[in-house]
Structure formats: C-alpha cells, structure tokens
Design a protein around this motif. Structure first.
Motif, PDB file in Angstrom:
ATOM      1  N   GLU A   1       0.851  -1.203   0.000  1.00 16.37           N
ATOM      2  CA  GLU A   1       0.000   0.000   0.000  1.00 16.37           C
ATOM      3  C   GLU A   1       0.876   1.238   0.000  1.00 16.37           C
ATOM      4  O   GLU A   1       1.737   1.393   0.864  1.00 16.37           O
ATOM      5  CB  GLU A   1      -0.887   0.000   1.241  1.00 16.37           C
ATOM      6  N   SER A   2       0.674   2.131  -0.956  1.00 19.36           N
ATOM      7  CA  SER A   2       1.580   3.274  -1.062  1.00 19.36           C
ATOM      8  C   SER A   2       0.951   4.572  -0.528  1.00 19.36           C
ATOM      9  O   SER A   2       1.571   5.619  -0.550  1.00 19.36           O
ATOM     10  CB  SER A   2       2.019   3.466  -2.514  1.00 19.36           C
ATOM     11  N   GLU A   3      -0.289   4.426  -0.024  1.00 19.80           N
ATOM     12  CA  GLU A   3      -1.045   5.609   0.400  1.00 19.80           C
ATOM     13  C   GLU A   3      -0.293   6.462   1.442  1.00 19.80           C
ATOM     14  O   GLU A   3      -0.183   7.681   1.307  1.00 19.80           O
ATOM     15  CB  GLU A   3      -2.355   5.112   1.021  1.00 19.80           C
ATOM     16  N   ASP A   4       0.238   5.779   2.493  1.00 21.22           N
ATOM     17  CA  ASP A   4       0.867   6.518   3.592  1.00 21.22           C
ATOM     18  C   ASP A   4       2.376   6.663   3.431  1.00 21.22           C
ATOM     19  O   ASP A   4       3.031   7.287   4.265  1.00 21.22           O
ATOM     20  CB  ASP A   4       0.607   5.781   4.922  1.00 21.22           C
ATOM     21  N   LEU A   5       2.897   6.052   2.369  1.00 21.48           N
ATOM     22  CA  LEU A   5       4.352   5.980   2.201  1.00 21.48           C
ATOM     23  C   LEU A   5       5.024   7.365   2.269  1.00 21.48           C
ATOM     24  O   LEU A   5       5.933   7.606   3.076  1.00 21.48           O
ATOM     25  CB  LEU A   5       4.663   5.309   0.862  1.00 21.48           C
ATOM     26  N   ALA A   6       4.526   8.285   1.430  1.00 25.96           N
ATOM     27  CA  ALA A   6       5.154   9.611   1.347  1.00 25.96           C
ATOM     28  C   ALA A   6       5.053  10.329   2.687  1.00 25.96           C
ATOM     29  O   ALA A   6       6.016  10.969   3.144  1.00 25.96           O
ATOM     30  CB  ALA A   6       4.469  10.424   0.259  1.00 25.96           C
ATOM     31  N   ARG A   7       3.893  10.212   3.357  1.00 30.44           N
ATOM     32  CA  ARG A   7       3.705  10.908   4.649  1.00 30.44           C
ATOM     33  C   ARG A   7       4.682  10.358   5.690  1.00 30.44           C
ATOM     34  O   ARG A   7       5.321  11.096   6.439  1.00 30.44           O
ATOM     35  CB  ARG A   7       2.255  10.706   5.121  1.00 30.44           C
ATOM     36  N   HIS A   8       4.827   9.028   5.701  1.00 29.10           N
ATOM     37  CA  HIS A   8       5.737   8.418   6.680  1.00 29.10           C
ATOM     38  C   HIS A   8       7.187   8.812   6.414  1.00 29.10           C
ATOM     39  O   HIS A   8       7.958   9.063   7.349  1.00 29.10           O
ATOM     40  CB  HIS A   8       5.587   6.889   6.675  1.00 29.10           C
ATOM     41  N   ILE A   9       7.535   8.901   5.120  1.00 27.34           N
ATOM     42  CA  ILE A   9       8.916   9.315   4.787  1.00 27.34           C
ATOM     43  C   ILE A   9       9.140  10.770   5.227  1.00 27.34           C
ATOM     44  O   ILE A   9      10.155  11.095   5.838  1.00 27.34           O
ATOM     45  CB  ILE A   9       9.204   9.136   3.280  1.00 27.34           C
ATOM     46  N   ASP A  10       8.140  11.643   4.958  1.00 29.74           N
ATOM     47  CA  ASP A  10       8.273  13.055   5.366  1.00 29.74           C
ATOM     48  C   ASP A  10       8.448  13.169   6.877  1.00 29.74           C
ATOM     49  O   ASP A  10       9.280  13.926   7.371  1.00 29.74           O
ATOM     50  CB  ASP A  10       7.038  13.859   4.943  1.00 29.74           C
ATOM     51  N   LEU A  11       7.642  12.392   7.611  1.00 29.47           N
ATOM     52  CA  LEU A  11       7.735  12.435   9.079  1.00 29.47           C
ATOM     53  C   LEU A  11       9.116  11.982   9.541  1.00 29.47           C
ATOM     54  O   LEU A  11       9.704  12.554  10.460  1.00 29.47           O
ATOM     55  CB  LEU A  11       6.660  11.523   9.704  1.00 29.47           C
ATOM     56  N   MET A  12       9.604  10.954   8.852  1.00 33.91           N
ATOM     57  CA  MET A  12      10.907  10.422   9.235  1.00 33.91           C
ATOM     58  C   MET A  12      11.997  11.460   8.983  1.00 33.91           C
ATOM     59  O   MET A  12      12.888  11.653   9.811  1.00 33.91           O
ATOM     60  CB  MET A  12      11.201   9.157   8.437  1.00 33.91           C
ATOM     61  N   LEU A  13      11.899  12.156   7.850  1.00 38.11           N
ATOM     62  CA  LEU A  13      12.900  13.195   7.544  1.00 38.11           C
ATOM     63  C   LEU A  13      12.839  14.313   8.592  1.00 38.11           C
ATOM     64  O   LEU A  13      13.872  14.828   9.036  1.00 38.11           O
ATOM     65  CB  LEU A  13      12.654  13.776   6.141  1.00 38.11           C
ATOM     66  N   ALA A  14      11.614  14.660   8.992  1.00 36.35           N
ATOM     67  CA  ALA A  14      11.465  15.736   9.990  1.00 36.35           C
ATOM     68  C   ALA A  14      12.098  15.322  11.318  1.00 36.35           C
ATOM     69  O   ALA A  14      12.762  16.126  11.988  1.00 36.35           O
ATOM     70  CB  ALA A  14       9.988  16.067  10.185  1.00 36.35           C
ATOM     71  N   ARG A  15      11.890  14.059  11.714  1.00 36.20           N
ATOM     72  CA  ARG A  15      12.472  13.581  12.982  1.00 36.20           C
ATOM     73  C   ARG A  15      14.001  13.521  12.890  1.00 36.20           C
ATOM     74  O   ARG A  15      14.702  13.817  13.853  1.00 36.20           O
ATOM     75  CB  ARG A  15      11.929  12.197  13.355  1.00 36.20           C
ATOM     76  N   THR A  16      14.506  13.143  11.708  1.00 33.62           N
ATOM     77  CA  THR A  16      15.961  13.094  11.528  1.00 33.62           C
ATOM     78  C   THR A  16      16.515  14.508  11.665  1.00 33.62           C
ATOM     79  O   THR A  16      17.544  14.737  12.302  1.00 33.62           O
ATOM     80  CB  THR A  16      16.309  12.547  10.123  1.00 33.62           C
ATOM     81  N   GLN A  17      15.785  15.472  11.073  1.00 37.07           N
ATOM     82  CA  GLN A  17      16.209  16.866  11.154  1.00 37.07           C
ATOM     83  C   GLN A  17      16.244  17.328  12.610  1.00 37.07           C
ATOM     84  O   GLN A  17      17.157  18.027  13.046  1.00 37.07           O
ATOM     85  CB  GLN A  17      15.231  17.726  10.332  1.00 37.07           C
TER      86      GLN A  17
END
Ligand code: ADP
Length: 355
Positions: A169-185
C-alpha cells in the motif's frame, strides 16, 4: 561572619578553645555545647560553617557525632580535637570524613584558626564540585532523553514503512517518509545546538570586537528567516568589546532568532540598542514584540533544555539561551530578561567595555 560550632563535654576545654579563638577571631563567631544531641539541635536551627568536635565525649564517641553531623550537612567541614592524639585516631578521623585532626596539648589560636579556615575553603570547593557534577548529570540525562525521542520516533516510522512496503500500500508511504525526515532533522538540530553549546568552552580568542559588526553578521546569518517572517530588525551603533567574535555573533543570533520564532505578529520587530550603563560596562537591549515569557520563567529559560512550548508548536533544543548565558559569562558579563505577555520580551546583555 563565619560561624563555628564547638561540641566538647569539658567546660574547661570549651573555655580553652573559645579563648584561643577569641584571641584571633576576626570574622568568626563561636558557640559551644556539651553533647552531640545539643550540637545537632543547634545545627537544625542555625547551620554552622564549621564544626569542631571533641574526640572523646563523655557518653558518646566524637566519631558518632561526626557521622550524624555529616548525615545532615554532608559538606560541612568537621575538625576533630583530641586530648593526647594518636595516629590511629587521626587515621580514623580522616576515614570518617573529618577535614582535620588537632591535638589539644599543643593547640594555639593561630593553628586552630588556620585549620578552620582551610577546612572551610576545602568544603566550599567540594560543594562547588558536587554542584557541577549534579549539573552535568542533569544535563546528560536531559540530553539522552531529548535524543532518544526522535530516534524512537524514527524507529516506529521505519516499522510503519516496512509495513507499507510489505502490504504494497503506497497511500501513507510519502507521509511516513516526510515524518521520518522531519524527525531526523530534529535529531540533527539537537546535535548542532549541542556542538555550539560545547564550543563555547573551547574557543577562547580575545580580540577587540566591534559589536555593531557582530549584530550585522548575526542578522545576515538569519536573512532567510527575516524574509520568511516579514520581520523588521532595527539596530543602533554599539561600542567595542574584547572577546570572541564568533561567540558574540552566536549570542546575538540566538537572541534575534528567538525573538522571531516566539512571535506571531504579522510584522515581527526586533530592536537592538545600547542602554545607559554603569561606568566601564556596556548594556545592550534586544527587544521583541513576540509572545512574551511568564515572570516565573524569566530565570529558568536560561537553564539547559528549558522550553516553554511543545516541540510540535515550536521546534528547538532548549540550548539556545543557556549557550547565550555561557557566552556572556565567559566575557565577564551577565544576561537577564524581562517581559510582558502578549507584548514582547527584552533581553539585557551586560558586558565589560573594551579597555
Ligand atoms: P529553544 O531552542 O527552545 O528556542 P532557548 O534556550 O533559546 O531554546 O529558549 C528557551 C525557551 O525560552 C524557549 O523554548 C521559549 O519557550 C522561551 N523563549 C526564549 N526566547 C524567547 C522570546 N524572545 N520570546 C518568548 N519566549 C522565548
């Protein structure tokens, strides 16, 4: 005036010690009691700066009294007095935490006073080191906590991503990646802030620095935020001081950045100007029209990791103002703030003028 408490069951010896100290007692007051219980009762009402205990009290051991004194005042210096003196009693005194051990048979006022003064100096140093140690532990535990939070988050997001990939399922993929980048930042920002904080104690240049240039450099470093927030930054000429240009830029950058960040005005305004100061000192005022800081936090905002808002509302490490305080103190100055909620805050930086 320093206060010494003497615990000795012999009235003659109490008088002897009082007389000895009376002869040389500038700056020291002495009170004397006959038992450990009386001594502890006195400590409970007035903490002494030093306690002198007779080694062999009538109904108890001087060491037991020493233990009890140390259990209520761990950093209070204690001197053991003895009639004759023996090596084993001296060794036991030091092992039990006594600062010094003196024999009454050769006691002079000068020797007693020196012992008391040395013991008090050492105790002050020990208690300052213990306070620093506590600060360091508190700092590390905050740091570990604040670093763990984004890492835990990244870990959870990795599991969600793995699930997304497994299920196709690719629906949440982009959102989860964005969240992960924000947490890494967020973790990265904390490490950057930590690096600036640590650098304050390493970098130690001592050049003549023009504060007007410093403020302009700090402003230039924040160009993109100033543009984004449609802010206005007003500056007035400031005098020179002696110190580290890099650290002083960081100081004003942190103050301006906070004035812009904790601000929901359409046009955030920061005004940086000199104030009337004492002779030989420079007082700079950094004023904003932001959210304000409640009075009960005017001091605590300078503590490491102190933040008044959740990270979801305003990003930040909580190390900015404590870095400012370290920088100002390393330059022989002081920093404080005042504020009115909803109107704005004023940060005052007091520094020595360049000689
Ligand atoms: P942070 O990285 O969170 O900005 P700081 O140490 O710079 O940490 O500041 C500590 C806290 O003090 C901030 O989280 C904020 O709540 C408050 N604060 C600092 N400067 C201002 C300001 N100019 N106006 C309002 N609140 C401020």
């Amino acid at each position: 005036m320093k206060h010494v408490l003497l615990i000795d069951d012999s009235e003659d010896d109490r008088e002897l010690v009082m007389d000895l100290l009376q002869g040389v007692n500038g700056g020291i007051t002495v009170s004397a009691v006959g038992t450990g219980a009386e001594g502890l009762a006195q400590i409970a009402t007035q903490a002494p700066d030093c306690v002198v205990i007779d080694f062999r009290l009538e109904t108890e051991s001087g060491f037991d009294v020493l233990d009890r004194v140390k259990s209520v005042m761990p950093y209070c210096p204690v001197i053991i007095l003895t009639g004759q003196g023996s090596e084993s009693a001296a060794a036991q005194s030091f092992k039990s935490g006594a600062s010094d051990y003196l024999s009454k048979s050769h006691l002079t006022g000068g020797a007693l006073r020196r012992a008391i003064e040395n013991a008090m100096r050492r105790a002050e140093l020990e208690s300052a080191i213990a306070a620093q140690d506590d600060e360091r532990k508190k700092f590390l535990s905050h740091l570990a906590h604040d670093l763990r939070a984004p890492l835990r988050n990244i870990n959870n997001l990795c599991e969600l991503l793995a699930e997304d990939v497994r299920s196709g399922e690719s629906e949440d993929l982009a959102r989860h990646i964005d969240l992960m980048l924000a947490r890494t930042q967020r973790a990265n920002d904390l490490i950057d802030a930590l690096e600036s904080y640590a650098l304050v104690s390493q970098e130690s240049s001592n050049e003549i620095v023009c504060l007007t240039d410093v403020v302009h450099a700090a402003k230039d470093n924040l160009d993109s935020v100033v543009l984004q927030t449609h802010a206005r930054i007003e500056t007035a000429p400031l005098p020179d001081i002696r110190g580290s240009k890099a650290q002083l830029i960081l100081l004003f950058q942190n103050l301006i950045q906070n004035g812009l960040k904790y601000n929901d005005q359409e046009e955030p305004v920061i005004i940086i100007r000199p104030e009337v100061s004492r002779p030989g000192r420079i007082l700079v005022r950094v004023e904003d029209n932001g959210l304000g800081i409640p009075k009960e936090h005017w001091k605590t905002v300078f503590e490491p990791f102190k933040r008044l808002w959740s990270k979801d509302r305003y990003e930040g490490s909580g190390l900015g103002l404590s870095s400012c305080q370290r920088i100002v103190e390393r330059h022989g100055g002081q920093i404080w703030c005042t504020s009115a909620m909803g109107v704005g805050s004023q940060f005052f930086v007091d520094l020595p003028e360049a000689p």
